[in-house]
Design a protein around this motif. Structure first.
Motif, PDB file in Angstrom:
ATOM      1  N   TYR A 250       0.838  -1.203   0.000  1.00 18.08           N
ATOM      2  CA  TYR A 250       0.000   0.000   0.000  1.00 18.08           C
ATOM      3  C   TYR A 250       0.877   1.259   0.000  1.00 18.08           C
ATOM      4  O   TYR A 250       0.678   2.170  -0.816  1.00 18.08           O
ATOM      5  CB  TYR A 250      -0.912  -0.035   1.230  1.00 18.08           C
ATOM      6  CG  TYR A 250      -1.715   1.208   1.469  1.00 18.08           C
ATOM      7  CD1 TYR A 250      -2.932   1.409   0.822  1.00 18.08           C
ATOM      8  CD2 TYR A 250      -1.286   2.179   2.361  1.00 18.08           C
ATOM      9  CE1 TYR A 250      -3.686   2.549   1.054  1.00 18.08           C
ATOM     10  CE2 TYR A 250      -2.032   3.319   2.597  1.00 18.08           C
ATOM     11  CZ  TYR A 250      -3.229   3.496   1.943  1.00 18.08           C
ATOM     12  OH  TYR A 250      -3.971   4.628   2.174  1.00 18.08           O
TER      13      TYR A 250
ATOM     14  N   LEU B 189       2.725   1.630  -3.312  1.00 12.57           N
ATOM     15  CA  LEU B 189       1.836   2.109  -4.369  1.00 12.57           C
ATOM     16  C   LEU B 189       1.551   3.604  -4.234  1.00 12.57           C
ATOM     17  O   LEU B 189       1.457   4.317  -5.235  1.00 12.57           O
ATOM     18  CB  LEU B 189       0.529   1.319  -4.375  1.00 12.57           C
ATOM     19  CG  LEU B 189       0.604  -0.081  -4.961  1.00 12.57           C
ATOM     20  CD1 LEU B 189      -0.722  -0.818  -4.775  1.00 12.57           C
ATOM     21  CD2 LEU B 189       0.983  -0.044  -6.427  1.00 12.57           C
TER      22      LEU B 189
ATOM     23  N   SER C  96      -5.338   3.791 -12.245  1.00  9.70           N
ATOM     24  CA  SER C  96      -5.258   2.363 -11.940  1.00  9.70           C
ATOM     25  C   SER C  96      -4.562   2.116 -10.611  1.00  9.70           C
ATOM     26  O   SER C  96      -4.996   1.278  -9.811  1.00  9.70           O
ATOM     27  CB  SER C  96      -4.519   1.624 -13.058  1.00  9.70           C
ATOM     28  OG  SER C  96      -5.246   1.684 -14.254  1.00  9.70           O
ATOM     29  N   VAL C  97      -3.488   2.842 -10.380  1.00  7.30           N
ATOM     30  CA  VAL C  97      -2.778   2.694  -9.108  1.00  7.30           C
ATOM     31  C   VAL C  97      -3.675   3.158  -7.967  1.00  7.30           C
ATOM     32  O   VAL C  97      -3.715   2.525  -6.901  1.00  7.30           O
ATOM     33  CB  VAL C  97      -1.435   3.464  -9.125  1.00  7.30           C
ATOM     34  CG1 VAL C  97      -0.786   3.461  -7.763  1.00  7.30           C
ATOM     35  CG2 VAL C  97      -0.491   2.858 -10.155  1.00  7.30           C
TER      36      VAL C  97
ATOM     37  N   ASP D 253      -6.898   2.942  -7.856  1.00  6.50           N
ATOM     38  CA  ASP D 253      -7.852   1.854  -7.628  1.00  6.50           C
ATOM     39  C   ASP D 253      -7.228   0.754  -6.771  1.00  6.50           C
ATOM     40  O   ASP D 253      -7.869   0.225  -5.855  1.00  6.50           O
ATOM     41  CB  ASP D 253      -8.335   1.272  -8.962  1.00  6.50           C
ATOM     42  CG  ASP D 253      -9.246   2.210  -9.729  1.00  6.50           C
ATOM     43  OD1 ASP D 253      -9.767   3.188  -9.139  1.00  6.50           O
ATOM     44  OD2 ASP D 253      -9.435   1.966 -10.940  1.00  6.50           O
ATOM     45  N   ALA D 254      -5.979   0.412  -7.063  1.00  6.88           N
ATOM     46  CA  ALA D 254      -5.280  -0.610  -6.279  1.00  6.88           C
ATOM     47  C   ALA D 254      -5.091  -0.149  -4.844  1.00  6.88           C
ATOM     48  O   ALA D 254      -5.281  -0.931  -3.899  1.00  6.88           O
ATOM     49  CB  ALA D 254      -3.940  -0.949  -6.923  1.00  6.88           C
TER      50      ALA D 254
ATOM     51  N   SER E  88      -8.337  -0.497  -3.000  1.00  7.19           N
ATOM     52  CA  SER E  88      -8.637  -1.892  -2.691  1.00  7.19           C
ATOM     53  C   SER E  88      -7.807  -2.396  -1.515  1.00  7.19           C
ATOM     54  O   SER E  88      -8.325  -3.078  -0.620  1.00  7.19           O
ATOM     55  CB  SER E  88      -8.375  -2.770  -3.914  1.00  7.19           C
ATOM     56  OG  SER E  88      -9.280  -2.467  -4.938  1.00  7.19           O
TER      57      SER E  88
END
Length: 75
Positions: free
Chosen positions: A13, A16, A63-64, A66-67, A70
């Protein structure tokens, strides 16, 4: 999820978040570069490539993000 795996997720986390920051920094630089292209050159291949790079960097940052969201839900 056990503590070890939770710590691994926290590590990813954090990584990212750092990656997203780096992508956004590159994106800002590319946007500044594109904005500096004179109007009479905005229809050139270089300008087109810059626009494409901006779009792809925005997609990557999304996209990152979103990761990151999550993984936040996991921990």
């Amino acid at each position: 999820m056990n503590k070890r795996r939770r710590e691994q997720v926290k590590t990813v986390y954090t990584q990212l978040k750092d990656i997203k920051f780096d992508i956004e920094s590159i994106l800002r630089d590319e946007q500044d570069s594109y904005d500096a292209i004179p109007e009479n050159l905005q229809e050139t291949e270089r300008a087109y490539e810059s626009e494409e790079a901006i779009d792809k960097l925005e997609d990557a940052a999304d996209s990152v993000e979103d990761a990151i969201d999550s993984l936040y839900e996991v921990v």
